[in-house]
Design a protein around this motif. Structure first.
Motif, PDB file in Angstrom:
ATOM      1  N   ASP A 172      -6.565  19.847 -14.021  1.00  0.00           N
ATOM      2  CA  ASP A 172      -7.034  19.522 -12.667  1.00  0.00           C
ATOM      3  C   ASP A 172      -8.565  19.496 -12.695  1.00  0.00           C
ATOM      4  OD1 ASP A 172      -7.644  19.284 -10.009  1.00  0.00           O
ATOM      5  OD2 ASP A 172      -6.517  21.045  -9.362  1.00  0.00           O
ATOM      6  N   LEU A 173      -9.145  18.345 -12.392  1.00  0.00           N
ATOM      7  CA  LEU A 173     -10.597  18.184 -12.505  1.00  0.00           C
ATOM      8  C   LEU A 173     -11.363  18.718 -11.299  1.00  0.00           C
ATOM      9  CD1 LEU A 173     -10.776  14.606 -14.077  1.00  0.00           C
ATOM     10  CD2 LEU A 173     -10.999  16.817 -15.228  1.00  0.00           C
ATOM     11  N   SER A 174     -10.656  19.138 -10.263  1.00  0.00           N
ATOM     12  CA  SER A 174     -11.353  19.629  -9.069  1.00  0.00           C
ATOM     13  C   SER A 174     -12.148  20.898  -9.351  1.00  0.00           C
ATOM     14  CB  SER A 174     -10.346  19.887  -7.941  1.00  0.00           C
ATOM     15  OG  SER A 174      -9.402  20.869  -8.328  1.00  0.00           O
TER      16      SER A 174
ATOM     17  N   HIS B 193     -13.427  21.501 -12.496  1.00  0.00           N
ATOM     18  CA  HIS B 193     -14.121  21.281 -13.770  1.00  0.00           C
ATOM     19  C   HIS B 193     -15.207  20.211 -13.564  1.00  0.00           C
ATOM     20  CE1 HIS B 193     -10.395  23.197 -15.121  1.00  0.00           C
ATOM     21  NE2 HIS B 193     -10.993  23.465 -16.264  1.00  0.00           N
ATOM     22  N   ASP B 194     -16.309  20.607 -12.961  1.00  0.00           N
ATOM     23  CA  ASP B 194     -17.375  19.658 -12.630  1.00  0.00           C
ATOM     24  C   ASP B 194     -17.929  18.947 -13.861  1.00  0.00           C
ATOM     25  OD1 ASP B 194     -17.099  20.370 -10.010  1.00  0.00           O
ATOM     26  OD2 ASP B 194     -18.742  21.834 -10.031  1.00  0.00           O
TER      27      ASP B 194
ATOM     28  N   LYS C  67     -15.397  16.498 -15.035  1.00  0.00           N
ATOM     29  CA  LYS C  67     -15.218  15.426 -14.052  1.00  0.00           C
ATOM     30  C   LYS C  67     -16.213  14.287 -14.293  1.00  0.00           C
ATOM     31  CE  LYS C  67     -13.906  13.490 -10.116  1.00  0.00           C
ATOM     32  NZ  LYS C  67     -12.596  12.833  -9.946  1.00  0.00           N
ATOM     33  N   LYS C  68     -17.399  14.593 -14.790  1.00  0.00           N
ATOM     34  CA  LYS C  68     -18.411  13.556 -15.048  1.00  0.00           C
ATOM     35  C   LYS C  68     -17.954  12.572 -16.117  1.00  0.00           C
ATOM     36  CE  LYS C  68     -22.248  16.615 -13.807  1.00  0.00           C
ATOM     37  NZ  LYS C  68     -23.432  17.350 -14.327  1.00  0.00           N
TER      38      LYS C  68
ATOM     39  N   ASP D  40      -8.526  12.324 -10.854  1.00  0.00           N
ATOM     40  CA  ASP D  40      -8.399  13.642 -10.228  1.00  0.00           C
ATOM     41  C   ASP D  40      -7.923  14.687 -11.225  1.00  0.00           C
ATOM     42  OD1 ASP D  40      -9.154  12.694  -7.683  1.00  0.00           O
ATOM     43  OD2 ASP D  40      -7.102  11.976  -7.334  1.00  0.00           O
ATOM     44  N   SER D  41      -7.248  14.207 -12.263  1.00  0.00           N
ATOM     45  CA  SER D  41      -6.784  15.083 -13.330  1.00  0.00           C
ATOM     46  C   SER D  41      -6.777  14.283 -14.623  1.00  0.00           C
ATOM     47  CB  SER D  41      -5.385  15.626 -13.028  1.00  0.00           C
ATOM     48  OG  SER D  41      -4.442  14.572 -13.006  1.00  0.00           O
TER      49      SER D  41
END
Length: 370
Positions: free
Chosen positions: A47-49, A51-52, A55-56, A62-63
């Motif tokens: 879950d990338l929410s 993992h800043d 996320k880049k 979103d995942s």
């Protein structure tokens, strides 16, 4: 120390522009779609929410799946494939390019299906059957096949009923639900693309990992995260025994089932796994090298030296293949003849003193008087 070798289809040190763009989408070149985590590793989705930094690298997701294709145990050894999609994929997401891929083409060459014949491919097909005989003994068959390949043809309603063993009211619903079409000619009803001929069962067996250690960040999601961020990473090891046990329990049964249906089963695996089976059981696969299929068939793919010569924006070829084929049982008239039942036998049994030595260095769990 174990390291990830291929990630989302390409070697981890391939940072060419095309590969970076491919990774941003978590694209898998072996299925021509977003990575699905390799079948059994769908629970490794990150879950990338939270993992800043990660996320880049995946701005539009979103995942992201932990798309680890292979793991290299040391710098001077070939990688172990841990994702079945990396080895062979023929499922719903496969386009024509994937179906004409390197491993798919070499597999079909060994299937014996005539050129130009159209075949159907069924993925994750579950076959369950319970047989009650007159002695009230019950026997059961309950297995799922990775892929079943069968020629397709146009058959009459009557033939479809006979071949399936189902009442037409039941069969018609199944056929419509699964997308078949019907045609009427001179009062006869025909079903298009019905399975005919003899089946080829394809089982894909890749190595599993040892699970990893959260504290050491060697679990698959942690290793994936560190690797894709360019940080030092530690991957889990390979669980050889678990893979062998899974395969040994099904090798004979699935081969026997295909023979009963007039077809064959081909097991697709990596040469490293084939070598491990040869060294850890009484089944020496090198005695079964063949050009043509038999009762039991194993098609082993190898990186060869290709992993040492990596080109940017290219997946690594599994160019070398070996077919191992032979009988299920030994021929008593030609004993001792090697056979695939040897996979359930030990390659060597240690002498009794090895057991006593092992008992001597371990504390007893308990003691009792009988």
């Amino acid at each position: 120390m174990p390291k990830i070798y291929e990630l989302l289809g390409y070697p981890i040190d391939d940072n060419s522009p095309a590969v970076i763009k491919s990774r941003e989408k978590a694209y898998c070149p072996f299925i021509s779609d977003r990575c699905d985590g390799g079948g059994n590793r769908f629970m490794s989705e990150i879950d990338l929410s939270n993992h800043d930094e990660l996320k880049k690298l995946f701005p539009n997701l979103d995942s992201v799946p932990s798309g680890v294709c292979s793991i290299q145990l040391s710098d001077d050894t070939a990688p172990w494939i841990i994702c079945p999609r990396r080895l062979l994929y023929m499922g719903k997401k496969a386009n024509k390019s994937v179906l004409k891929g390197e491993t798919q083409t070499k597999l079909l060459e060994k299937c014996g299906i005539p050129k130009g014949m159209e075949i159907g491919i069924w993925a994750e097909l579950k076959v369950k059957y319970i047989y009650d005989n007159e002695d009230d003994d019950t026997s059961a068959f309950d297995y799922t096949f990775d892929y079943v390949l069968m020629p397709l043809g146009k058959v009459t309603k009557e033939r479809a009923v006979v071949d399936s063993g189902l009442e037409w009211s039941v069969l018609e619903k199944y056929l419509r639900d699964s997308g078949h079409t019907f045609a009427k000619r001179n009062e006869d009803l025909y079903i298009e693309d019905f399975p005919i001929g003899n089946p080829v069962i394809v089982e894909v067996m890749t190595s599993s990992t040892s699970g990893g250690n959260k504290k050491k960040r060697s679990c698959i999601p942690q290793a994936f995260e560190d690797c894709v961020l360019g940080k030092p990473h530690l991957a889990p090891g390979i669980n050889y025994r678990q893979v062998w046990a899974r395969m040994a329990s099904q090798l004979i049964v699935k081969s026997q089932a295909a023979m009963t249906w007039g077809g064959k089963t081909i097991w697709v695996l990596q040469d490293l796994l084939a070598d491990y089976i040869s060294s850890s059981t009484a089944l020496d696969l090198h005695k079964f090298i063949a050009e043509h299929t038999d009762e039991v068939n194993i098609l082993a793919f190898s990186y060869g030296d290709n992993y040492k010569h990596v080109k940017p924006n290219q997946t690594i070829s599994l160019g070398k293949t070996v077919l191992y084929s032979g009988p299920i049982r030994a021929d008593n008239n030609n004993s001792p003849q090697p056979c695939f039942q040897d996979i359930v036998l030990a390659s060597v049994c240690p002498p009794r003193n090895i057991l006593i030595a092992a008992l001597s260095k371990k504390t007893m769990a308990n003691r009792m008087i009988v």
